[in-house]
Design a protein around this motif. Structure first.
Motif, mmCIF file in Angstrom:
data_model
loop_
_atom_site.group_PDB
_atom_site.id
_atom_site.type_symbol
_atom_site.label_atom_id
_atom_site.label_comp_id
_atom_site.label_asym_id
_atom_site.label_seq_id
_atom_site.Cartn_x
_atom_site.Cartn_y
_atom_site.Cartn_z
ATOM 1 N N ALA A 121 26.157 32.980 66.112
ATOM 2 C CA ALA A 121 25.242 34.543 65.860
ATOM 3 C C ALA A 121 26.015 34.905 64.815
ATOM 4 C CB ALA A 121 25.761 35.263 66.933
ATOM 5 N N ASP A 122 24.815 35.533 64.081
ATOM 6 C CA ASP A 122 25.168 36.383 62.666
ATOM 7 C C ASP A 122 24.446 37.525 62.764
ATOM 8 O OD1 ASP A 122 26.048 33.912 61.170
ATOM 9 O OD2 ASP A 122 24.075 33.194 61.131
ATOM 10 N N ALA A 123 25.218 38.522 62.458
ATOM 11 C CA ALA A 123 24.751 40.018 62.579
ATOM 12 C C ALA A 123 25.191 40.480 61.170
ATOM 13 C CB ALA A 123 25.591 40.717 63.941
ATOM 14 N N SER A 124 24.187 41.600 60.892
ATOM 15 C CA SER A 124 24.394 42.409 59.861
ATOM 16 C C SER A 124 24.210 43.774 60.183
ATOM 17 C CB SER A 124 23.346 41.862 58.701
ATOM 18 O OG SER A 124 21.893 42.080 59.126
ATOM 19 N N TYR A 125 24.983 44.585 59.633
ATOM 20 C CA TYR A 125 24.839 45.808 60.105
ATOM 21 C C TYR A 125 24.320 46.807 59.196
ATOM 22 C CZ TYR A 125 27.932 44.194 63.731
ATOM 23 O OH TYR A 125 28.260 43.347 64.733
ATOM 24 N N LYS A 126 23.884 48.062 59.500
ATOM 25 C CA LYS A 126 23.285 49.101 58.480
ATOM 26 C C LYS A 126 24.419 49.637 57.532
ATOM 27 C CE LYS A 126 19.596 50.199 61.561
ATOM 28 N NZ LYS A 126 18.819 51.237 62.598
ATOM 29 N N LYS A 127 25.743 49.579 57.536
ATOM 30 C CA LYS A 127 26.516 49.691 56.907
ATOM 31 C C LYS A 127 27.182 48.603 55.846
ATOM 32 C CE LYS A 127 28.869 53.211 60.069
ATOM 33 N NZ LYS A 127 30.190 53.596 60.581
ATOM 34 N N GLU A 128 26.302 47.549 55.668
ATOM 35 C CA GLU A 128 26.336 46.669 54.781
ATOM 36 C C GLU A 128 27.561 45.790 55.189
ATOM 37 O OE1 GLU A 128 24.002 46.202 52.407
ATOM 38 O OE2 GLU A 128 23.059 47.891 53.293
ATOM 39 N N THR A 129 27.701 45.502 56.303
ATOM 40 C CA THR A 129 28.711 44.604 56.764
ATOM 41 C C THR A 129 28.205 43.521 57.536
ATOM 42 O OG1 THR A 129 29.522 45.732 58.729
ATOM 43 C CG2 THR A 129 30.746 46.201 56.624
ATOM 44 N N ALA A 130 28.824 42.264 57.870
ATOM 45 C CA ALA A 130 28.271 41.069 58.463
ATOM 46 C C ALA A 130 29.301 40.472 59.247
ATOM 47 C CB ALA A 130 27.360 40.457 57.578
ATOM 48 N N ASP A 131 28.938 40.004 60.435
ATOM 49 C CA ASP A 131 29.583 39.114 61.192
ATOM 50 C C ASP A 131 29.281 37.981 61.659
ATOM 51 O OD1 ASP A 131 31.652 41.172 61.875
ATOM 52 O OD2 ASP A 131 30.742 41.733 63.625
ATOM 53 N N HIS A 132 29.999 36.885 61.731
ATOM 54 C CA HIS A 132 29.524 35.356 61.843
ATOM 55 C C HIS A 132 30.539 35.199 63.025
ATOM 56 C CE1 HIS A 132 27.356 35.687 58.063
ATOM 57 N NE2 HIS A 132 28.648 35.882 57.657
ATOM 58 N N ALA A 133 29.944 34.553 64.142
ATOM 59 C CA ALA A 133 30.571 34.372 65.406
ATOM 60 C C ALA A 133 30.110 33.276 66.285
ATOM 61 C CB ALA A 133 30.720 35.694 66.299
ATOM 62 N N LYS A 134 31.079 32.277 66.852
ATOM 63 C CA LYS A 134 30.791 31.426 67.956
ATOM 64 C C LYS A 134 30.845 32.111 69.149
ATOM 65 C CE LYS A 134 33.749 27.943 67.890
ATOM 66 N NZ LYS A 134 34.544 27.055 67.607
ATOM 67 N N MET A 135 30.069 32.068 70.091
ATOM 68 C CA MET A 135 30.182 33.014 71.302
ATOM 69 C C MET A 135 29.780 32.307 72.378
ATOM 70 S SD MET A 135 27.976 36.107 69.938
ATOM 71 C CE MET A 135 28.126 36.970 71.394
ATOM 72 N N VAL A 136 30.195 32.630 73.662
ATOM 73 C CA VAL A 136 29.689 32.438 74.842
ATOM 74 C C VAL A 136 29.131 33.633 75.617
ATOM 75 C CG1 VAL A 136 30.226 31.312 77.144
ATOM 76 C CG2 VAL A 136 31.249 30.479 75.042
ATOM 77 N N GLU A 137 27.789 33.594 75.813
ATOM 78 C CA GLU A 137 27.170 34.916 76.689
ATOM 79 C C GLU A 137 27.392 34.455 78.275
ATOM 80 O OE1 GLU A 137 25.796 37.913 75.684
ATOM 81 O OE2 GLU A 137 25.944 37.640 73.483
ATOM 82 N N ILE A 138 27.835 35.339 79.024
ATOM 83 C CA ILE A 138 28.004 34.831 80.578
ATOM 84 C C ILE A 138 27.239 35.932 81.180
ATOM 85 C CG2 ILE A 138 29.798 34.724 82.298
ATOM 86 C CD1 ILE A 138 31.805 34.212 80.217
ATOM 87 N N PHE A 139 26.368 35.469 82.063
ATOM 88 C CA PHE A 139 25.457 35.978 82.898
ATOM 89 C C PHE A 139 25.642 35.799 84.476
ATOM 90 C CE2 PHE A 139 23.378 35.945 78.758
ATOM 91 C CZ PHE A 139 22.834 36.948 78.513
#
Length: 166
Positions: A121-139
């Motif tokens: 997942a890639d996420a960009s935020y309104k404060k001009e920062t960004a995250d890149h991650a490998k994830m496991v979503e558990i439901f």
């Protein structure tokens, strides 16, 4: 003598045929239980993947419609968040801070009432920062297909990290 042999043979064929039907009947019943669970697993996987896409589209209504009233969300080191109303507040806060969320390379596995979605997942935020991650979503789902528990486990990645199929 031949007449009795013929009757004995016909009787044994009938008995074996009836016994085979009983075995097939039992196997069919076992298969139907497995098929019912398989259908639930496929339904749950579909809902989980659609919820991830809805999160990317900032569609809180779809997400909330697929959560049970007593849903529990667990985020990082925060205490568990209980209830649909708390979930609504958390989603509103997230959508106010996230500019763009892009899930990719999704692979879902279902086991009983649990669904595990592996993704990048890639996420960009309104404060001009960004995250890149490998994830496991558990439901975790209840029997009617509503989410009763959700959490995500992630590992932060560099922006130049090579992404392999999960």
């Amino acid at each position: 003598m031949i007449k009795y042999f013929f009757l004995l043979s016909a009787t044994s064929v009938i008995l074996f045929a009836c016994g085979a039907d009983t075995n097939k009947q039992a196997a069919t019943n076992d298969d139907s239980l497995e098929m019912a669970q398989h259908k639930k697993d496929e339904r749950n996987k579909s809902i989980a993947l659609k919820c991830i896409r809805a999160y990317a589209a900032h569609d809180s209504e779809f997400i909330l419609a697929n959560n049970a009233n007593d849903v529990v969300n667990i985020y990082g080191d925060q205490p568990p968040i209980h209830g649909i109303d708390s979930c609504r507040i958390v989603l509103r806060q997230a959508f106010n801070t996230i500019k763009e969320y892009k899930p990719g390379y999704q692979h879902a596995l279902a086991d009983s009432n649990y669904v595990f979605v592996f993704l990048y997942a890639d996420a960009s935020y309104k404060k001009e920062t960004a995250d890149h991650a490998k994830m496991v979503e558990i439901f975790k789902f209840n029997d009617v297909g509503k989410i009763i528990m959700h959490t995500a486990v992630y590992e932060a990645l560099d922006s130049n990290s090579v992404r392999r199929s999960l």
